[in-house]
Enzyme design. Sequence first.
Site, PDB file in Angstrom:
ATOM      1  N   GLY A  65      48.403  29.173  18.302  1.00  0.00           N
ATOM      2  CA  GLY A  65      49.595  29.616  17.577  1.00  0.00           C
ATOM      3  C   GLY A  65      50.812  28.875  18.092  1.00  0.00           C
ATOM      4  O   GLY A  65      51.617  28.328  17.330  1.00  0.00           O
ATOM      5  N   LYS A  69      46.978  29.127  10.571  1.00  0.00           N
ATOM      6  CA  LYS A  69      46.306  29.855  11.647  1.00  0.00           C
ATOM      7  C   LYS A  69      46.133  31.307  11.228  1.00  0.00           C
ATOM      8  O   LYS A  69      47.093  32.058  11.136  1.00  0.00           O
ATOM      9  CB  LYS A  69      47.102  29.811  12.945  1.00  0.00           C
ATOM     10  CG  LYS A  69      46.344  30.479  14.095  1.00  0.00           C
ATOM     11  CD  LYS A  69      47.274  31.195  15.044  1.00  0.00           C
ATOM     12  CE  LYS A  69      46.581  32.155  15.982  1.00  0.00           C
ATOM     13  NZ  LYS A  69      45.706  33.149  15.395  1.00  0.00           N
ATOM     14  N   GLY A  81      46.517  33.189  19.606  1.00  0.00           N
ATOM     15  CA  GLY A  81      47.928  32.895  19.355  1.00  0.00           C
ATOM     16  C   GLY A  81      48.556  32.153  20.524  1.00  0.00           C
ATOM     17  O   GLY A  81      49.335  31.225  20.342  1.00  0.00           O
ATOM     18  N   GLU A 135      58.732  37.195   8.908  1.00  0.00           N
ATOM     19  CA  GLU A 135      58.644  38.524   8.311  1.00  0.00           C
ATOM     20  C   GLU A 135      58.087  39.433   9.392  1.00  0.00           C
ATOM     21  O   GLU A 135      56.964  39.236   9.847  1.00  0.00           O
ATOM     22  CB  GLU A 135      57.749  38.463   7.069  1.00  0.00           C
ATOM     23  CG  GLU A 135      57.945  39.640   6.151  1.00  0.00           C
ATOM     24  CD  GLU A 135      57.037  40.779   6.530  1.00  0.00           C
ATOM     25  OE1 GLU A 135      57.455  41.566   7.414  1.00  0.00           O
ATOM     26  OE2 GLU A 135      55.942  40.894   5.964  1.00  0.00           O
ATOM     27  N   GLU A 166      57.698  51.043  14.212  1.00  0.00           N
ATOM     28  CA  GLU A 166      56.591  50.849  13.290  1.00  0.00           C
ATOM     29  C   GLU A 166      55.258  51.159  13.986  1.00  0.00           C
ATOM     30  O   GLU A 166      54.923  50.564  14.999  1.00  0.00           O
ATOM     31  CB  GLU A 166      56.593  49.408  12.773  1.00  0.00           C
ATOM     32  CG  GLU A 166      55.560  49.176  11.708  1.00  0.00           C
ATOM     33  CD  GLU A 166      55.836  47.919  10.899  1.00  0.00           C
ATOM     34  OE1 GLU A 166      56.791  47.201  11.202  1.00  0.00           O
ATOM     35  OE2 GLU A 166      55.069  47.673   9.952  1.00  0.00           O
ATOM     36  N   GLU A 200      47.328  30.108  22.542  1.00  0.00           N
ATOM     37  CA  GLU A 200      46.930  28.708  22.651  1.00  0.00           C
ATOM     38  C   GLU A 200      47.308  27.943  21.374  1.00  0.00           C
ATOM     39  O   GLU A 200      48.184  27.098  21.387  1.00  0.00           O
ATOM     40  CB  GLU A 200      45.409  28.642  22.889  1.00  0.00           C
ATOM     41  CG  GLU A 200      44.842  27.245  22.937  1.00  0.00           C
ATOM     42  CD  GLU A 200      45.045  26.562  24.277  1.00  0.00           C
ATOM     43  OE1 GLU A 200      45.243  27.274  25.277  1.00  0.00           O
ATOM     44  OE2 GLU A 200      45.001  25.314  24.316  1.00  0.00           O
ATOM     45  N   CYS A 257      53.386  46.011   6.357  1.00  0.00           N
ATOM     46  CA  CYS A 257      54.742  45.842   6.894  1.00  0.00           C
ATOM     47  C   CYS A 257      55.723  46.762   6.178  1.00  0.00           C
ATOM     48  O   CYS A 257      56.715  47.192   6.759  1.00  0.00           O
ATOM     49  CB  CYS A 257      55.195  44.402   6.733  1.00  0.00           C
ATOM     50  SG  CYS A 257      54.095  43.246   7.548  1.00  0.00           S
TER      51      CYS A 257
END
Lengths: 116, 512
Positions: free
Chosen positions: B230, B194, B226, B268, B408, B228, B307
């Site tokens: 994910g 996805k 996402g 992650e 972040e 739905e 990231c």
Amino acid sequence: MDPPAHAAQPTEAAVAATPAAIEMIHRLETAHGPLTFFQSGGCCDGTSPICLKAGELPAGPHDVRLGDIGGAPFYIDSDQYERWGTPRFLIDVLSGAAEGFSLEGLEGVHFVSRTP
Amino acid sequence: MSVIQSTAYDAPGASGSPVALRERYDNFIGGEWIPPTTGEYRGNVTPSTGEVFCEVAHSGAQDIELALDAAHAAKEEWGQRSPAERAAVLNAVADAIDENAEMLAVAESYENGKPVRETLAADIPLAADHFRYFAGAVRADEGRISEIDDQTYAYHFQEPLGVVGQIIPFNFPLLMAAWKIAPALAAGNCTVLKPASPTPWSILKLAEVIGGIVPPGVLNIVNGSGAEIGKALASNKRIAKVSFTGETVTGRLIMSYAAQNLIPSTTELGGKSPNIFFEDVMAADDAFLDKAIEGLVLYAFNKGEVCTCPSRALIHESIYDEFMERCLERIAAIKQGDPLDRETMIGPQVSAAQLEKIESYVKIGRDEGAEVLIGGERPGLNERLAGGYYFEPTVLKGHNKMRVFQEEIFGPVLAVTTFKDEAEALEIANDTLYGLGAGVWTRDGSRAFRMGRAIKAGRVWTNCFHQYPAHAAFGGYKSSGVGRENHRMMLEHYSQTKCLLVSYDPNPMGFF
């Protein structure tokens, strides 16, 4: 679940939502049933409040319940809450679909956390 | 009269562009282009102008089931192919990526906003290399034999998991896909992928290139929200592992789905990576100092949507003024604009939502007393780009307790502070919820080693940053996630261990 004794305790009204956000919460509740919010962190769409069906992700022993918005409980991880300086949160809704698993993405909008 | 050559690629679909564009894109399932069962499509936006340039399937849970049907139909045959045969497929994929590198680079830049000089030089060549690496790794892989005693032996084999679910982020749509697809396929699995909601299309351009090379059903791509699909993928009983890159709450959700289905997961979840500059980087005005300055400015790489963005610079107080002056000069020279221009060094953020978030963090930083050393605003660009999601490379000076040092931002915003000695540098570096990456810059090898071992992060770049070779493990300590990506160890992460315990002793044990 109650937060552990060492966790920073929220002050009164630690979280609120704008009228537009509350309207969206009610619409999502009608479509999906009871809801729960978790404040996210980290990469990509971190910093977003994530709106899930109640029970989808059980609150853990280190989640602090900051209050309710539109009838839905709002949680944040206690370490994250302290590192953010225990702010007050105002949840708003903006156009553009949420990028992750948050339910409002299905309506083409995304919630945001403001810390006024 | 001289002819002025444009340094910009034409937009996908334009007559001079290397990228062909259709109006509408379906899912890639079982080696074919399959319309979503929902019949719905969503406009896909280029962040360079904010304009919709194509439509992509907006699928439902039923489409995930179709993809899983295709993957399960393919898994036995694929899993039983010899390592050499699987490696041949991965090598062919790598060759096809190389042959279409310019097309893929332009497509990815247009969809994500990252400058094309980055996709040409890094994202696309690295994506190809990851397929080549795992092609080599699986051929060189071998099981282990344990001698229990002279008549009893444990033979350990790695066997495929079967069908895995993989959810990729928007920041490196093709490279992160390669990180996930290559080891999964090398180890003999089929995958349902996805893509991230803001970047659903460039991976479909990759599927156009490699779809005929990978056997039908081995690689399946389904686009949608996402909330739905994910969830439909990550919580599905028909996957044997789930892998996710994204934010922390969804990371917890993924791990809870995995727990409910008793399957492994890899998450992650980002970081707030410290980048530490000791006083000896300025001991000479040489190539190494130049490299260190670039090392600080790498926070603007991929407009900070990484990231492991080196988003906290810790600089020894004795060199701060002089070093920062040099760095700010370099930052001021960053060319911002159209990501398809080969001279552009920083493009737009991926979405309006990301841009809004970055702006709000700069305001939070200002409100909590951080000093804006450079940037801090949306740039004034030409009319054509006015609707794009651009933000100036920004530096905020403050201290590590500020929120802009703790959370972040995922944008080109650097938080900078000073330290007085090695102990304080280490304390600040580790004073974070996260532990994904870190950087250490010094001419003293012993100090570099001490710091590298003491920093609580999964990847400590030493006298470098933002290098992502396939043969180096990547992943987080602390809240940055669980598991690793890259390195041949991934073959174990995408397989399960079969132990054949064999007795060559003809005699009974004697219990009954």
